[in-house]
Design a protein around this motif. Structure first.
Motif, PDB file in Angstrom:
ATOM      1  N   LEU C  70       0.918  -1.521  -0.022  1.00 17.65           N
ATOM      2  CA  LEU C  70       0.434   0.367  -0.090  1.00 17.65           C
ATOM      3  C   LEU C  70       0.613   1.147  -0.212  1.00 17.65           C
ATOM      4  CD1 LEU C  70      -3.078  -0.829   2.560  1.00 17.65           C
ATOM      5  CD2 LEU C  70      -2.824  -0.808  -0.065  1.00 17.65           C
ATOM      6  N   LYS C  71       2.249   0.775   0.093  1.00 15.12           N
ATOM      7  CA  LYS C  71       3.094   1.796   0.435  1.00 15.12           C
ATOM      8  C   LYS C  71       2.299   3.703   1.755  1.00 15.12           C
ATOM      9  CE  LYS C  71       6.114   2.203  -2.930  1.00 15.12           C
ATOM     10  NZ  LYS C  71       6.644   0.196  -2.616  1.00 15.12           N
ATOM     11  N   ASP C  75       0.234   5.344  10.818  1.00 19.20           N
ATOM     12  CA  ASP C  75       0.006   6.106  11.133  1.00 19.20           C
ATOM     13  C   ASP C  75      -0.067   7.454  10.018  1.00 19.20           C
ATOM     14  OD1 ASP C  75       2.954   5.322  13.241  1.00 19.20           O
ATOM     15  OD2 ASP C  75       0.903   5.263  13.813  1.00 19.20           O
ATOM     16  N   SER C  76       0.106   6.729   8.600  1.00 23.53           N
ATOM     17  CA  SER C  76      -0.229   7.634   7.675  1.00 23.53           C
ATOM     18  C   SER C  76      -1.755   8.723   8.452  1.00 23.53           C
ATOM     19  CB  SER C  76      -0.737   6.716   6.473  1.00 23.53           C
ATOM     20  OG  SER C  76       0.340   6.187   6.174  1.00 23.53           O
ATOM     21  N   SER C  77      -1.441   9.629   7.831  1.00 23.98           N
ATOM     22  CA  SER C  77      -2.881  10.700   7.866  1.00 23.98           C
ATOM     23  C   SER C  77      -3.708  10.250   6.698  1.00 23.98           C
ATOM     24  CB  SER C  77      -2.812  12.035   7.337  1.00 23.98           C
ATOM     25  OG  SER C  77      -2.161  12.299   5.964  1.00 23.98           O
ATOM     26  N   ASP C  78      -5.306  10.613   7.190  1.00 23.98           N
ATOM     27  CA  ASP C  78      -6.311  10.529   6.350  1.00 23.98           C
ATOM     28  C   ASP C  78      -5.737  11.206   4.729  1.00 23.98           C
ATOM     29  OD1 ASP C  78      -8.427  12.063   8.485  1.00 23.98           O
ATOM     30  OD2 ASP C  78      -7.822   9.975   7.984  1.00 23.98           O
ATOM     31  N   GLU C  79      -5.236  12.155   4.331  1.00 20.01           N
ATOM     32  CA  GLU C  79      -4.470  12.491   2.830  1.00 20.01           C
ATOM     33  C   GLU C  79      -4.132  11.393   2.449  1.00 20.01           C
ATOM     34  OE1 GLU C  79      -5.042  17.105   4.328  1.00 20.01           O
ATOM     35  OE2 GLU C  79      -2.754  15.589   3.411  1.00 20.01           O
ATOM     36  N   GLU C  80      -2.786  10.944   3.505  1.00 25.08           N
ATOM     37  CA  GLU C  80      -1.671  10.173   2.809  1.00 25.08           C
ATOM     38  C   GLU C  80      -2.671   8.892   2.543  1.00 25.08           C
ATOM     39  OE1 GLU C  80       1.193  10.142   6.178  1.00 25.08           O
ATOM     40  OE2 GLU C  80       1.895  11.390   4.242  1.00 25.08           O
ATOM     41  N   MET C  81      -3.758   8.586   3.109  1.00 29.17           N
ATOM     42  CA  MET C  81      -4.591   6.723   2.852  1.00 29.17           C
ATOM     43  C   MET C  81      -5.337   7.376   1.880  1.00 29.17           C
ATOM     44  SD  MET C  81      -5.971   5.728   6.193  1.00 29.17           S
ATOM     45  CE  MET C  81      -4.659   5.887   8.033  1.00 29.17           C
ATOM     46  N   GLU C  82      -5.328   7.731   1.253  1.00 23.45           N
ATOM     47  CA  GLU C  82      -6.578   8.182   0.220  1.00 23.45           C
ATOM     48  C   GLU C  82      -5.528   8.163  -0.756  1.00 23.45           C
ATOM     49  OE1 GLU C  82     -10.040   9.662  -0.962  1.00 23.45           O
ATOM     50  OE2 GLU C  82     -10.204   9.289   1.359  1.00 23.45           O
ATOM     51  N   LYS C  83      -4.333   8.253  -0.552  1.00 24.26           N
ATOM     52  CA  LYS C  83      -3.435   7.834  -2.048  1.00 24.26           C
ATOM     53  C   LYS C  83      -2.643   6.443  -1.845  1.00 24.26           C
ATOM     54  CE  LYS C  83      -2.442  12.981  -3.343  1.00 24.26           C
ATOM     55  NZ  LYS C  83      -2.425  13.473  -1.484  1.00 24.26           N
ATOM     56  N   GLY C  84      -3.178   5.820  -1.257  1.00 24.70           N
ATOM     57  CA  GLY C  84      -2.564   4.230  -1.059  1.00 24.70           C
ATOM     58  C   GLY C  84      -2.691   4.283  -2.323  1.00 24.70           C
TER      59      GLY C  84
END
Lengths: 236, 253, 426
Positions: C70-71, C75-84
Motif C-alpha cells: 500500500l505504501k 500512522d499515515s494521515s487521512d490524506e495519505e491514506m487516500e493515495k494508497g
C-alpha cells in the motif's frame, strides 16, 4: 254567502256545511217562536210542551255547529273575508242558541194556562211577537243573501221592538197597579214580553255580525238606549 | 310616526328581455317589519335583492328606477356597493354559514370591514351578535366547531348573527324560515320581534300567516306588480284589492 | 279477454327485461375480469422480470492490506491514506483468488469482478484503517456477467463464442458456488447509485432525484399559474369573445402531443434563453406547460362546484368580489384542484418525449443535487436501459418500471388522502 271558489274544494264544502247548519238553526228557532206564540194565542199546552222538548234539538245543533267552527278555524287559518265570516258565524251560533232559549221560556210561560191573562196586553204581545218573528225571517234572508244592507235594515228595526216593549211594559204596570189580583198573570206576561225584547236584541246582534262579515266594518249604535231613557225619569 | 328608511320609485327590473318588475314604488319605514307576499315568481325576491344590489351578481339582470336608502340613491354606478352591503344585511332562504368555525363565521364581517382593533373587541362583537341572535347560550362552549355542524334553525340564527355583526341598519330576509321546522320557525319569529326594535326589517315570505304574525306592514306582489300595500292588520282582515283578497284566502295561487 | 292478453304481454316483457339486466351485468363482469387479467398479467411480467434486480451477487475475496504494497504506515494521515496503492492490493488479491493461476487465467478471473471492486477495497480500508497489515475476507461485487449467469438470465448451453463467460470462467464460477464463496444479497446499489455503464453498479438514484426535482419545478411553476388563471376565468373575466377563445384554447392545449412541448423547450428555453441543457429546471418548465391545462380544467370544475350560496353569503356581508373568491370559494375548491394537480403531476412523471428533446437523455453518472444540474429522469432512464445491449440492464429496466409505478401509486394515494382530509361539507 259567496265564500266559495277556494282552490281547495273541501274548504268550500266545509263553509257550505257551516252555512247550512246556521240556516238550520235559524229555521229551528224561528219555528220555536212561532209555535210559542201560537201556544199562547190558543192556550195550547200540547204545543207548548212540544216547544219545550224541541229545545234539545237546538242545543244539539249548537254543539255540532260549534265543533265545526272550531275545526275550520284550526284547520284553515282563515283570512280576510273568510276570517270575518267564521268569526261572525261563531257569534251567530251563540246568539241563535240563546234566542232559542228565550223562545222556549215563552212557551213555558204560555203553558201556565191556569193563569187568566188579560186580553189586550196578550194581543199586543202576540203582535209584538209577530214583529220579532218577521225580524228573524229578514235576518235569515240577509244571511242567505250575504247582504250588509239587508242586515242594517234589520238592525235598525230593533228600535221599533224596543218601543213596543216599553209600551206593553207600561200597560202591564198600569194593570197591576189597578188590580192587585192581576199581579200573577201580568207578571207572567211581563216575563214573556221581556223574553221577546231579548230575542229582538239577539236578532240585532246577529244583524251586526252579518254586517261585519260582509263589509268588514262594525255597526255602532250611536242612538241612546230607549230602555235606559225610560227609566231615567223614575231614577231621578 | 317613523321615517322613511327605504324609498322605492318606479323600479323596473329586466332579466334579459323579460320584464320581472313593473314600476314598483314603495315606502319602507324604519324600525318596522315590512312583509312582501305574493305567489311564486311574482317578483318579491327580485325586489328584495334590488335593495342591497345583490342582483348585480346576475349578468342579464338590469335594474332601473330609483331606490333611496336614507335619502341616498343606490341604483347608480357611483354607489359603493361594498359599504352599502355592510349597512344592509341579508339572510337567505337556505341557511348558508361559511364552512368555518362558528366564531369565524360571525367574525368575518367585522374583520374585513376593519370594525375592530383588538382581539378582545372582536370577541365582544361576536359574543354580542350571537346573543342578539339568540344563539349564544347554545353554542358558547363550542365556538370553534364548524358552523355547518349546527341544526338548520341554529344555522339560520348563525347567519342572522353574522349579518348583525357588521352593525347594519336594515336586515333583508328572503324566506328565512322556509327550510325550517315549526319550532325553529317560531324561534326566528320571536327573534324578529326583538330585532325590529333596533333594525328595519324587510321579509319575503310565502306564508300569509307568518306575515300576519311578524310584520306591521305588508305589500302584495303579483306578476311583477305591486298590487296593494298597507297595514298588516288591514290586509289580513279587510284588504282593499280583490286580487289581494283572493290570494290570501287561497282562491288563487 | 283483453286483460289476460295484456297481462301475458306484461309478464313476458318483464322476463325480457330481467334477462337484459342479467346479460348486461354479465358483460360488465366479464369486461372487468378481462381488464383485471390484463393488469395482473402486466404486473406479473414486470415483477417477474424485475425482482432479480433487487439482488446483487457478491464474491468473497481475501485481501492482504500489506503496508508495503500500500505504501502506507499505520500512522499515515487521512490524506495519505487516500493515495494508497489499493489497485496493487487488488491485483494481489485476484492473483491469490484461486491456487496456481496462470497469467491468462488471472486475466479471466479479473473479469469475474466488478469494476467497483477497487473502490470497495479502498473504502473498506478507509472505514477500518486498523486492518493495515492484516488479511481480510471481504465480500465484493461480482461482474454483471457472473450476476446474470447465477440469476439464470444467461444461458450456459450455447456455444462458447456466443457466451459472455468462457468455459474456464464457468468452471471458476461453479467452483465458487461449491465453496460458498459467492452469494446473493439485497442490491442496495440500485437505490443508492446513479446510472453506470456497468449494470451491476447501476441504480435509479440519479434519475429518481432528477424526476423529483423536475416534478418540484413543475409544481412550483404550474400550480400558482393554473389557480390564478382558473380563478380569473371563472370569476373575473368578462364574458366576451376573447375569454371564449382562451377557454377553447386551454382545452386544445391539453390535447397537444407532448413532443411539441419538447420542441418548444428546445427552441425557446435552450436556444433563445440559453438555459442549461438536461436540467430539471428546463425539463420542469416544459412539463409545466403540459400540466397547466390539466390543473386549470380540474380547478375550474372545482370552482364551479362550489355552491354560489357561499359566495353570496360573503358578498352580502360586504366582502369585495376578490375577498369573497379568495377567502371562501378558492379554499373550498382546493381539494378538487389538488386532486387534479396530482393527476397532472403523475402524468408529467411518466412523460419521456419532451425530456428527450431537451437533452435529459444524456448519460449522467452522478446524483443531481439541484435544479440547475444536469440529470436524467426515470422514464428516460428506463428507455435508455431497455435500449442497452447489456443483459444486466434488462432486469434493471423492469425494476425501474416498478419504481415508477410505485411512485405513481403513492402519488395517487396522497391525492385520495388529501381529498378526504380537506373535504368540507357545505
Amino acid at each position: 254567502m259567496e265564500q266559495d271558489k277556494h282552490i281547495v274544494k273541501s274548504y268550500d264544502e266545509e263553509i257550505k256545511d257551516i252555512n247550512s247548519k246556521i240556516l238550520e238553526m235559524g229555521t229551528l228557532v224561528e219555528n220555536q217562536l212561532k209555535d210559542s206564540l201560537n201556544a199562547l194565542k190558543n192556550q195550547d199546552t200540547e204545543l207548548a210542551e212540544k216547544v219545550i222538548l224541541n229545545d234539545d234539538l237546538i242545543d244539539d245543533a249548537y254543539n255540532k255547529l260549534d265543533q265545526s267552527l272550531v275545526e275550520i278555524l284550526g284547520k284553515r287559518q282563515p283570512m280576510a273575508t273568510d276570517l270575518r265570516t267564521i268569526f261572525s258565524a261563531i257569534k251567530m251560533n251563540k246568539d241563535l242558541e240563546r234566542l232559542g232559549d228565550h223562545a222556549t221560556n215563552i212557551a213555558k210561560r204560555a203553558a201556565l194556562t191556569e193563569l187568566v191573562l188579560p186580553e189586550k196586553p196578550t194581543r199586543d204581545i202576540i203582535r209584538m211577537g209577530e214583529l220579532v218573528h218577521k225580524m228573524i225571517d229578514h235576518v235569515i234572508k240577509a244571511f242567505l243573501n250575504f247582504s250588509d244592507t239587508e242586515a242594517k235594515k234589520v238592525w235598525l228595526a230593533d228600535r221599533q221592538i224596543d218601543e213596543e216593549y216599553l209600551g206593553i211594559l207600561r200597560q202591564l204596570l198600569t194593570y197591576m197597579m189597578e188590580d192587585p189580583k192581576r199581579i200573577a198573570s201580568c207578571t207572567n206576561l211581563l216575563y214573556m214580553v221581556k223574553d221577546l225584547e231579548r230575542i229582538g236584541d239577539y236578532v240585532q246582534n246577529i244583524a251586526e255580525d252579518i254586517y261585519y262579515a260582509v263589509s268588514g266594518e262594525p255597526l255602532i249604535d250611536t242612538n241612546p238606549d230607549p230602555t235606559w231613557e225610560a227609566i231615567l225619569p223614575i231614577k231621578k | 310616526m317613523s321615517n322613511s328608511k327605504i324609498l322605492a320609485n318606479g323600479v323596473d327590473v329586466y332579466y334579459g328581455s323579460k320584464q320581472a318588475l313593473f314600476g314598483i314604488s314603495m315606502d319602507i319605514k324604519e324600525k318596522e317589519v315590512t312583509a312582501l307576499i305574493g305567489p311564486s315568481g311574482c317578483g318579491k325576491s327580485t325586489f328584495l335583492r334590488c335593495i342591497n344590489r345583490m342582483n348585480d351578481l346576475i349578468e342579464i339582470c338590469k335594474v332601473s328606477g330609483s331606490i333611496k336608502v336614507d335619502n341616498e340613491e343606490i341604483i347608480s354606478s357611483s354607489t359603493d356597493v361594498v359599504s352599502l352591503r355592510s349597512k344592509i344585511g341579508m339572510v337567505f332562504q337556505k341557511p348558508n354559514p361559511f364552512p368555518k368555525s362558528i366564531f369565524d363565521n360571525v367574525a368575518y364581517g367585522p374583520t374585513i370591514h376593519g370594525l375592530v382593533e383588538s382581539k378582545n373587541d372582536l370577541e365582544e362583537i361576536v359574543h354580542s351578535s350571537l346573543k342578539k341572535a339568540g344563539l349564544f347560550n347554545e353554542v358558547k362552549d363550542r365556538l370553534n366547531e364548524p358552523g355547518t355542524s349546527l341544526s338548520g334553525g341554529q344555522q339560520q340564527r348563525l347567519c342572522i348573527a353574522r349579518a348583525i355583526a357588521v352593525n347594519p341598519e336594515i336586515i333583508l330576509m328572503d324566506e328565512p324560515c322556509s327550510a325550517l321546522d315549526p319550532i325553529a320557525t317560531a324561534i326566528i319569529e320571536e327573534l324578529i320581534d326583538e330585532l325590529r326594535l333596533n333594525y328595519t326589517i324587510v321579509i319575503v315570505t310565502h306564508s300569509m300567516q307568518q306575515a300576519a304574525r311578524v310584520s306591521q306592514k305588508t305589500s302584495f306582489f303579483h306578476l311583477g306588480e305591486l298590487i296593494e300595500t298597507g297595514d298588516t292588520k288591514k290586509i289580513f282582515t279587510n284588504p282593499d284589492n280583490s286580487k289581494t283578497q283572493d290570494y290570501i284566502t287561497g282562491r288563487f295561487g | 279477454m283483453n286483460n289476460s292478453v295484456a297481462k301475458e304481454k306484461i309478464v313476458s316483457l318483464r322476463k325480457k327485461r330481467s334477462l337484459e339486466d342479467m346479460r348486461f351485468k354479465y358483460y360488465g363482469f366479464t369486461a372487468m375480469c378481462l381488464s383485471l387479467a390484463v393488469l395482473v398479467f402486466l404486473l406479473y411480467t414486470i415483477f417477474s422480470k424485475g425482482y432479480t434486480a433487487f439482488q446483487k451477487t457478491i464474491v468473497l475475496l481475501e485481501v492482504d492490506y500489506n503496508q508495503e504494497v500500500l505504501k502506507l504506515t499505520p500512522d499515515s494521515s487521512d490524506e495519505e491514506m487516500e493515495k494508497g496503492k489499493f489497485f496493487r492490493v487488488k491485483k494481489q488479491a485476484i492473483e491469490n483468488f484461486f491456487p496456481d493461476l496462470s497469467k491468462s487465467d488471472i486475466k479471466l478471473v479479473k473479469k469475474l469482478f466488478s469494476i467497483n471492486v477497487d473502490k470497495e477495497i479502498k473504502d473498506y480500508f478507509l472505514d477500518n484503517p486498523e486492518v493495515i497489515n492484516t488479511k481480510q475476507q471481504i465480500w465484493v461485487t461480482a461482474h454483471s456477467d457472473v450476476d446474470q449467469l447465477l440469476k439464470g438470465n444467461s444461458r450456459r448451453d450455447v456455444p462458447e463464442d456466443r457466451r459472455k463467460l468462457n468455459d474456464i470462467q464457468l468452471s471458476y464460477v461453479d467452483q465458487l458456488v461449491e465453496e460458498n464463496r459467492v452469494k446473493q444479497v439485497f442490491n442496495n446499489f440500485f437505490f443508492t447509485k446513479a446510472d453506470s455503464r456497468h449494470p451491476e453498479i447501476a441504480g435509479v438514484a440519479g434519475s429518481f432525484m432528477g424526476s423529483l426535482f423536475t416534478l418540484f419545478t413543475v409544481f412550483i411553476l404550474s400550480f400558482p399559474i393554473a389557480i390564478g388563471a382558473s380563478v380569473y376565468l371563472e370569476e373575473f373575466a368578462p364574458k366576451n369573445r376573447i375569454t371564449e377563445l382562451i377557454e377553447v384554447n386551454i382545452s386544445n392545449l391539453a390535447a397537444v402531443p407532448s413532443i411539441v412541448f419538447g420542441l418548444l423547450g428546445l427552441g425557446v428555453l435552450l436556444n433563445v434563453f440559453g438555459l442549461p441543457r438536461s436540467t430539471p429546471l428546463v425539463g420542469g418548465s416544459v412539463l409545466a406547460l403540459m400540466t397547466l391545462p390539466t390543473i386549470i380544467i380540474a380547478c375550474r370544475a372545482s370552482l364551479k362546484a362550489v355552491p354560489p350560496s357561499i359566495k353570496e353569503g360573503a358578498l352580502a356581508v360586504g366582502a369585495t368580489k376578490t375577498q369573497a373568491v379568495f377567502h371562501h370559494v378558492v379554499p373550498l375548491a382546493l381539494p378538487g384542484t389538488l386532486t387534479g394537480t396530482i393527476i397532472g403531476l403523475a402524468q408529467a412523471l411518466g412523460e419521456t418525449a419532451p425530456l428527450i428533446m431537451i437533452g435529459m437523455i444524456a448519460f449522467i453518472p452522478n446524483i443531481p443535487t439541484g435544479l440547475t444540474e444536469p440529470s436524467a429522469a426515470l422514464p428516460v432512464q428506463i428507455y435508455l436501459w431497455v435500449e442497452s445491449a447489456e443483459r444486466g440492464f434488462q432486469e434493471k429496466s423492469a425494476a425501474a418500471i416498478m419504481v415508477i409505478l410505485i411512485f405513481l401509486f403513492m402519488m395517487n394515494a396522497i391525492a385520495v388522502f388529501l381529498r378526504n382530509r380537506f373535504e368540507r361539507k357545505w
